[in-house]
Motif scaffolding. Structure first.
Motif, PDB file in Angstrom:
ATOM      1  N   TYR A  11      76.123  19.289 104.573  1.00 11.63           N
ATOM      2  CA  TYR A  11      74.955  19.428 105.437  1.00 11.63           C
ATOM      3  C   TYR A  11      75.278  18.923 106.841  1.00 11.63           C
ATOM      4  O   TYR A  11      75.935  17.897 107.013  1.00 11.63           O
ATOM      5  CB  TYR A  11      73.780  18.631 104.868  1.00 11.63           C
ATOM      6  N   GLY A  12      74.810  19.666 107.838  1.00 10.59           N
ATOM      7  CA  GLY A  12      74.992  19.240 109.219  1.00 10.59           C
ATOM      8  C   GLY A  12      73.726  19.468 110.019  1.00 10.59           C
ATOM      9  O   GLY A  12      72.971  20.413 109.746  1.00 10.59           O
ATOM     10  N   VAL A  13      73.480  18.623 110.990  1.00 15.79           N
ATOM     11  CA  VAL A  13      72.294  18.768 111.841  1.00 15.79           C
ATOM     12  C   VAL A  13      72.665  18.401 113.273  1.00 15.79           C
ATOM     13  O   VAL A  13      73.466  17.490 113.503  1.00 15.79           O
ATOM     14  CB  VAL A  13      71.120  17.898 111.328  1.00 15.79           C
ATOM     15  N   ALA A  14      72.106  19.132 114.232  1.00 14.31           N
ATOM     16  CA  ALA A  14      72.355  18.859 115.643  1.00 14.31           C
ATOM     17  C   ALA A  14      71.121  19.269 116.438  1.00 14.31           C
ATOM     18  O   ALA A  14      70.383  20.166 116.037  1.00 14.31           O
ATOM     19  CB  ALA A  14      73.581  19.616 116.136  1.00 14.31           C
ATOM     20  N   GLU A  15      70.908  18.605 117.561  1.00 11.19           N
ATOM     21  CA  GLU A  15      69.691  18.810 118.341  1.00 11.19           C
ATOM     22  C   GLU A  15      70.027  19.087 119.796  1.00 11.19           C
ATOM     23  O   GLU A  15      70.959  18.511 120.348  1.00 11.19           O
ATOM     24  CB  GLU A  15      68.816  17.559 118.222  1.00 11.19           C
ATOM     25  N   VAL A  16      69.254  19.990 120.417  1.00  8.48           N
ATOM     26  CA  VAL A  16      69.431  20.275 121.834  1.00  8.48           C
ATOM     27  C   VAL A  16      68.053  20.514 122.455  1.00  8.48           C
ATOM     28  O   VAL A  16      67.163  21.078 121.813  1.00  8.48           O
ATOM     29  CB  VAL A  16      70.346  21.500 122.047  1.00  8.48           C
ATOM     30  N   GLU A  17      67.882  20.062 123.691  1.00  6.05           N
ATOM     31  CA  GLU A  17      66.632  20.295 124.414  1.00  6.05           C
ATOM     32  C   GLU A  17      66.866  21.349 125.475  1.00  6.05           C
ATOM     33  O   GLU A  17      67.803  21.256 126.270  1.00  6.05           O
ATOM     34  CB  GLU A  17      66.116  19.008 125.060  1.00  6.05           C
ATOM     35  N   ILE A  18      66.018  22.385 125.478  1.00  7.81           N
ATOM     36  CA  ILE A  18      66.134  23.484 126.436  1.00  7.81           C
ATOM     37  C   ILE A  18      64.764  23.718 127.055  1.00  7.81           C
ATOM     38  O   ILE A  18      63.819  24.116 126.360  1.00  7.81           O
ATOM     39  CB  ILE A  18      66.652  24.764 125.761  1.00  7.81           C
ATOM     40  N   LYS A  19      64.633  23.445 128.346  1.00  5.48           N
ATOM     41  CA  LYS A  19      63.373  23.599 129.075  1.00  5.48           C
ATOM     42  C   LYS A  19      62.210  22.940 128.331  1.00  5.48           C
ATOM     43  O   LYS A  19      61.179  23.564 128.074  1.00  5.48           O
ATOM     44  CB  LYS A  19      63.091  25.069 129.350  1.00  5.48           C
ATOM     45  N   LYS A  20      62.428  21.692 127.946  1.00  6.17           N
ATOM     46  CA  LYS A  20      61.439  20.831 127.295  1.00  6.17           C
ATOM     47  C   LYS A  20      61.127  21.190 125.843  1.00  6.17           C
ATOM     48  O   LYS A  20      60.383  20.481 125.175  1.00  6.17           O
ATOM     49  CB  LYS A  20      60.136  20.770 128.113  1.00  6.17           C
ATOM     50  N   SER A  21      61.669  22.307 125.332  1.00  2.00           N
ATOM     51  CA  SER A  21      61.558  22.617 123.903  1.00  2.00           C
ATOM     52  C   SER A  21      62.738  21.972 123.178  1.00  2.00           C
ATOM     53  O   SER A  21      63.872  22.017 123.659  1.00  2.00           O
ATOM     54  CB  SER A  21      61.578  24.119 123.645  1.00  2.00           C
ATOM     55  N   LYS A  22      62.434  21.374 122.035  1.00  2.00           N
ATOM     56  CA  LYS A  22      63.485  20.750 121.232  1.00  2.00           C
ATOM     57  C   LYS A  22      63.885  21.710 120.111  1.00  2.00           C
ATOM     58  O   LYS A  22      63.030  22.171 119.347  1.00  2.00           O
ATOM     59  CB  LYS A  22      62.985  19.424 120.649  1.00  2.00           C
ATOM     60  N   PHE A  23      65.162  22.007 120.025  1.00  2.00           N
ATOM     61  CA  PHE A  23      65.704  22.870 118.973  1.00  2.00           C
ATOM     62  C   PHE A  23      66.622  22.033 118.088  1.00  2.00           C
ATOM     63  O   PHE A  23      67.525  21.362 118.585  1.00  2.00           O
ATOM     64  CB  PHE A  23      66.488  24.042 119.567  1.00  2.00           C
ATOM     65  N   ILE A  24      66.393  22.097 116.781  1.00  2.00           N
ATOM     66  CA  ILE A  24      67.202  21.339 115.825  1.00  2.00           C
ATOM     67  C   ILE A  24      67.854  22.320 114.857  1.00  2.00           C
ATOM     68  O   ILE A  24      67.162  23.034 114.115  1.00  2.00           O
ATOM     69  CB  ILE A  24      66.347  20.331 115.038  1.00  2.00           C
ATOM     70  N   GLY A  25      69.176  22.358 114.866  1.00  2.00           N
ATOM     71  CA  GLY A  25      69.897  23.246 113.953  1.00  2.00           C
ATOM     72  C   GLY A  25      70.312  22.515 112.688  1.00  2.00           C
ATOM     73  O   GLY A  25      70.957  21.471 112.748  1.00  2.00           O
ATOM     74  N   HIS A  26      69.891  23.037 111.537  1.00  2.00           N
ATOM     75  CA  HIS A  26      70.261  22.480 110.237  1.00  2.00           C
ATOM     76  C   HIS A  26      71.123  23.527 109.524  1.00  2.00           C
ATOM     77  O   HIS A  26      70.743  24.701 109.460  1.00  2.00           O
ATOM     78  CB  HIS A  26      69.031  22.202 109.364  1.00  2.00           C
ATOM     79  N   ALA A  27      72.229  23.113 108.936  1.00  2.00           N
ATOM     80  CA  ALA A  27      73.100  24.059 108.232  1.00  2.00           C
ATOM     81  C   ALA A  27      73.621  23.434 106.948  1.00  2.00           C
ATOM     82  O   ALA A  27      73.888  22.235 106.897  1.00  2.00           O
ATOM     83  CB  ALA A  27      74.268  24.477 109.124  1.00  2.00           C
ATOM     84  N   SER A  28      73.758  24.269 105.916  1.00  2.00           N
ATOM     85  CA  SER A  28      74.216  23.744 104.626  1.00  2.00           C
ATOM     86  C   SER A  28      74.879  24.840 103.799  1.00  2.00           C
ATOM     87  O   SER A  28      74.483  26.014 103.871  1.00  2.00           O
ATOM     88  CB  SER A  28      73.022  23.176 103.845  1.00  2.00           C
ATOM     89  N   PRO A  29      75.863  24.470 102.977  1.00  2.00           N
ATOM     90  CA  PRO A  29      76.391  25.425 101.998  1.00  2.00           C
ATOM     91  C   PRO A  29      75.400  25.566 100.843  1.00  2.00           C
ATOM     92  O   PRO A  29      74.676  24.611 100.523  1.00  2.00           O
ATOM     93  CB  PRO A  29      77.684  24.758 101.520  1.00  2.00           C
ATOM     94  N   VAL A  30      75.353  26.733 100.239  1.00  2.00           N
ATOM     95  CA  VAL A  30      74.497  26.979  99.071  1.00  2.00           C
ATOM     96  C   VAL A  30      75.255  27.834  98.068  1.00  2.00           C
ATOM     97  O   VAL A  30      76.156  28.577  98.435  1.00  2.00           O
ATOM     98  CB  VAL A  30      73.167  27.672  99.443  1.00  2.00           C
ATOM     99  N   ALA A  31      74.855  27.742  96.803  1.00  2.00           N
ATOM    100  CA  ALA A  31      75.523  28.514  95.754  1.00  2.00           C
ATOM    101  C   ALA A  31      74.713  29.730  95.335  1.00  2.00           C
ATOM    102  O   ALA A  31      75.214  30.594  94.622  1.00  2.00           O
ATOM    103  CB  ALA A  31      75.782  27.627  94.541  1.00  2.00           C
ATOM    104  N   SER A  32      73.446  29.802  95.773  1.00  2.00           N
ATOM    105  CA  SER A  32      72.578  30.896  95.344  1.00  2.00           C
ATOM    106  C   SER A  32      71.431  31.063  96.336  1.00  2.00           C
ATOM    107  O   SER A  32      71.184  30.191  97.179  1.00  2.00           O
ATOM    108  CB  SER A  32      71.996  30.596  93.957  1.00  2.00           C
ATOM    109  N   GLU A  33      70.710  32.178  96.187  1.00  2.00           N
ATOM    110  CA  GLU A  33      69.533  32.385  97.042  1.00  2.00           C
ATOM    111  C   GLU A  33      68.471  31.339  96.745  1.00  2.00           C
ATOM    112  O   GLU A  33      67.768  30.887  97.660  1.00  2.00           O
ATOM    113  CB  GLU A  33      68.974  33.788  96.837  1.00  2.00           C
ATOM    114  N   GLU A  34      68.371  30.930  95.490  1.00  2.00           N
ATOM    115  CA  GLU A  34      67.390  29.905  95.115  1.00  2.00           C
ATOM    116  C   GLU A  34      67.668  28.594  95.866  1.00  2.00           C
ATOM    117  O   GLU A  34      66.739  27.943  96.351  1.00  2.00           O
ATOM    118  CB  GLU A  34      67.419  29.667  93.605  1.00  2.00           C
TER     119      GLU A  34
END
Length: 215
Positions: A11-34
């Motif tokens: 799991y990884g997470v990173a945050e960036v602010e662009i024109k006062k909006s906060k964007f947080i990217g979350h990413a993870s490996p998964v083994a299935s759609e569930e």
């Protein structure tokens, strides 16, 4: 077993602010759609006050399942750019959620695409891209007087020792890349003059990051 493919280490997470909006990217490996859906629901619950929780995921050895959602953003400005980041990196079995807290300034269609693309890429980079390589778990059983020789050679050749147990004999468990199992058996047999029992246990995967194997 399966073929070599690129995915995420964890799991990884990173945050960036662009024109006062906060964007947080979350990413993870998964083994299935569930698993992907559960991850999305978890992020939504953690960020239930967010303006948007945009997501995309790719599941399957041949990318059989590909899904994305703009979650209320203008069509084509959020979910698809996130999916494109995953596909451009040639990742499989991966889910990415980009959370947005609106800051009051409209970004426009192009600005949204760039913002969601950047946040998704940052989340993926934080998670760490790895190659997932089919391997076999092997068990080596031998007398104690061979321990130093075997252990030193395994470490010298950069094999990853998963476990060592000490009973009547020493038992070393380690993964070996599937296509190199036969070569490895010959190496151990020659090294020990056939005094080591080699047993193939089960299919596993090795991860390769920055040119090095990791468990």
């Amino acid at each position: 077993m399966g073929k070599i493919y690129k995915t995420l280490l964890g799991y990884g997470v990173a945050e960036v602010e662009i024109k006062k909006s906060k964007f947080i990217g979350h990413a993870s490996p998964v083994a299935s759609e569930e698993e992907a859906i559960k991850f999305i629901e978890k992020i939504r619950a953690e960020h239930r006050l967010a303006t948007h929780n945009v997501y995309a995921y790719v599941v399957g050895e041949n990318d059989e399942i590909q899904r994305f959602s703009d979650d209320g953003e203008p069509s084509g400005t959020a979910g698809m750019p996130v999916l494109n980041v995953i596909k451009k990196q040639e990742l499989k079995n991966v889910v990415v959620v980009v959370t947005r807290y609106f800051g009051g300034i409209l970004l426009g269609a192009g600005g949204l695409v760039r913002a969601y693309t950047k946040a998704a890429k940052m989340g993926i980079d934080a998670a760490g891209i790895v190659e997932k390589i089919p391997a076999k778990e092997l068990e080596l059983t031998f007398d104690y007087n061979l321990l130093g020789k075997i252990q030193n050679e395994l470490l010298r050749r950069d094999y990853l020792i998963k476990d060592i147990s000490y009973a009547d004999k020493v038992i070393i468990t380690l993964p070996v890349v599937e296509e190199k199992v036969s070569e490895f058996k010959n190496f151990i047999t020659d090294l020990t003059a056939s005094r080591c029992d080699i047993r193939v246990k089960e299919d596993v995967y090795l991860f390769k990051k920055d040119g090095k194997y990791i468990l």
